[in-house]
Design an enzyme around this catalytic site. Structure first.
Site, PDB file in Angstrom:
ATOM      1  N   THR A  13      41.375  36.998  42.006  1.00  0.00           N
ATOM      2  CA  THR A  13      41.492  37.361  40.582  1.00  0.00           C
ATOM      3  C   THR A  13      40.858  38.729  40.311  1.00  0.00           C
ATOM      4  O   THR A  13      41.319  39.453  39.431  1.00  0.00           O
ATOM      5  CB  THR A  13      40.864  36.300  39.657  1.00  0.00           C
ATOM      6  N   ASN A 108      30.568  46.117  45.786  1.00  0.00           N
ATOM      7  CA  ASN A 108      30.734  44.655  45.772  1.00  0.00           C
ATOM      8  C   ASN A 108      30.596  44.133  44.347  1.00  0.00           C
ATOM      9  O   ASN A 108      29.844  44.686  43.548  1.00  0.00           O
ATOM     10  CB  ASN A 108      29.636  44.019  46.645  1.00  0.00           C
ATOM     11  N   HIS A 110      29.354  40.760  42.394  1.00  0.00           N
ATOM     12  CA  HIS A 110      28.621  39.513  42.626  1.00  0.00           C
ATOM     13  C   HIS A 110      28.504  38.749  41.303  1.00  0.00           C
ATOM     14  O   HIS A 110      28.185  39.341  40.269  1.00  0.00           O
ATOM     15  CB  HIS A 110      27.221  39.812  43.188  1.00  0.00           C
TER      16      HIS A 110
HETATM   17  C1  GAR Z   1      34.152  36.111  42.456  1.00  0.00           C
HETATM   18  O1  GAR Z   1      33.458  35.364  41.493  1.00  0.00           O
HETATM   19  C2  GAR Z   1      33.218  37.076  43.158  1.00  0.00           C
HETATM   20  O2  GAR Z   1      32.259  37.630  42.308  1.00  0.00           O
HETATM   21  C3  GAR Z   1      32.559  36.160  44.164  1.00  0.00           C
HETATM   22  O3  GAR Z   1      33.598  35.341  44.640  1.00  0.00           O
HETATM   23  C4  GAR Z   1      34.594  35.196  43.610  1.00  0.00           C
HETATM   24  C5  GAR Z   1      35.930  35.616  44.173  1.00  0.00           C
HETATM   25  O4  GAR Z   1      36.955  35.334  43.268  1.00  0.00           O
HETATM   26  N1  GAR Z   1      31.926  36.891  45.201  1.00  0.00           N
HETATM   27  C6  GAR Z   1      30.797  36.489  45.786  1.00  0.00           C
HETATM   28  O5  GAR Z   1      30.249  35.455  45.521  1.00  0.00           O
HETATM   29  C7  GAR Z   1      30.263  37.448  46.843  1.00  0.00           C
HETATM   30  N2  GAR Z   1      28.859  37.213  47.043  1.00  0.00           N
HETATM   31  P1  GAR Z   1      38.371  36.059  43.359  1.00  0.00           P
HETATM   32  O6  GAR Z   1      38.874  35.884  44.800  1.00  0.00           O
HETATM   33  O7  GAR Z   1      39.213  35.301  42.383  1.00  0.00           O
HETATM   34  O8  GAR Z   1      38.193  37.489  42.987  1.00  0.00           O
END
Ligand code: GAR
Length: 207
Positions: A13, A108, A110
């Site tokens: 997303t 990144n 987070h």
């Molecule tokens: C997001 O919430 C991102 O911030 C998190 O994983 C999710 C990915 O969602 N990342 C972490 O936790 C990294 N430490 P997405 O694939 O829908 O973008």
């Protein structure tokens, strides 16, 4: 125009937020040149293909060592001439050599207000579960440069989001994404591509 490589592992997303911002002309001076997935099943790959973006899969478990994994990533990054690397839900840890090669060129996102609920083991829904277990009333998202400390690099943007009573990790994740991540990440990428981020030690200034 800077070439942006987006590294993903899941739903994508945040990648979609970047694609949409690009299509609205909001990633000034940047274009997504490739999407590299750490997971061959990631739905993020479909999103990239639907928008005609080049994709590659580099899965940590296909490589005997982290050095070989890094070399494979490096090969993909060089083949798309990446100027900026975005970790958008990328769940593998990058090696030191790759990080120093792209020093201050890896960003990144987070899903918490760093330095709370971050570091090794804090990713995806686990972050939101930890926020709820702690009883925090406020959480949020952070966009930061990547250094060799997990979630430890200089902070570019942060936004707070309320925790509401009755939240589950899933409802909290959705609110943090909608109210913070999907806004902050394209904004930080656009600022970077316009050369408007100035890094001095741990401080990032907007020019
Ligand atoms: C997001 O919430 C991102 O911030 C998190 O994983 C999710 C990915 O969602 N990342 C972490 O936790 C990294 N430490 P997405 O694939 O829908 O973008």
């Amino acid at each position: 125009m800077l070439n942006i490589a987006v590294l993903v592992s899941g739903g994508g997303t945040n990648l979609q937020a970047l694609i949409d911002a690009g299509e609205r002309g909001e990633l000034q001076n940047g274009r997504i040149c490739c999407v590299i997935s750490g997971n061959p099943q990631a739905y993020a790959l479909e999103r990239a293909k639907r928008h005609g973006i080049k994709t590659a899969v580099v899965a940590r478990k296909s490589f005997a060592s982290s050095k070989e994994f890094d070399l494979a990533l490096l090969k993909e990054l060089e083949s798309c001439k990446a100027d900026l690397i975005i970790l958008a839900g990328f769940m593998s840890i990058l090696g030191g050599e790759l990080i120093s090669k792209y020093e201050n060129k890896i960003i990144n996102v987070h899903p918490s207000l760093i330095p709370a609920f971050c570091g090794r083991g804090f990713y995806g829904l686990k972050v939101h579960q930890a926020v709820l277990d702690y009883g925090a009333k406020v959480t949020g998202a952070t966009v930061h440069f990547v250094n060799s400390i997990p979630d430890g690099g200089a902070i570019i943007l942060q936004k707070a989001v309320a925790v509401e009573s009755g939240d589950t990790p899933e409802t909290l994740q959705k609110r943090v994404m909608e109210q913070a991540e999907w806004q902050l990440l394209p904004k930080a990428v656009s600022l970077f591509c316009q050369g408007r981020l100035k890094i001095e030690g741990r401080e990032v200034y907007l020019k």
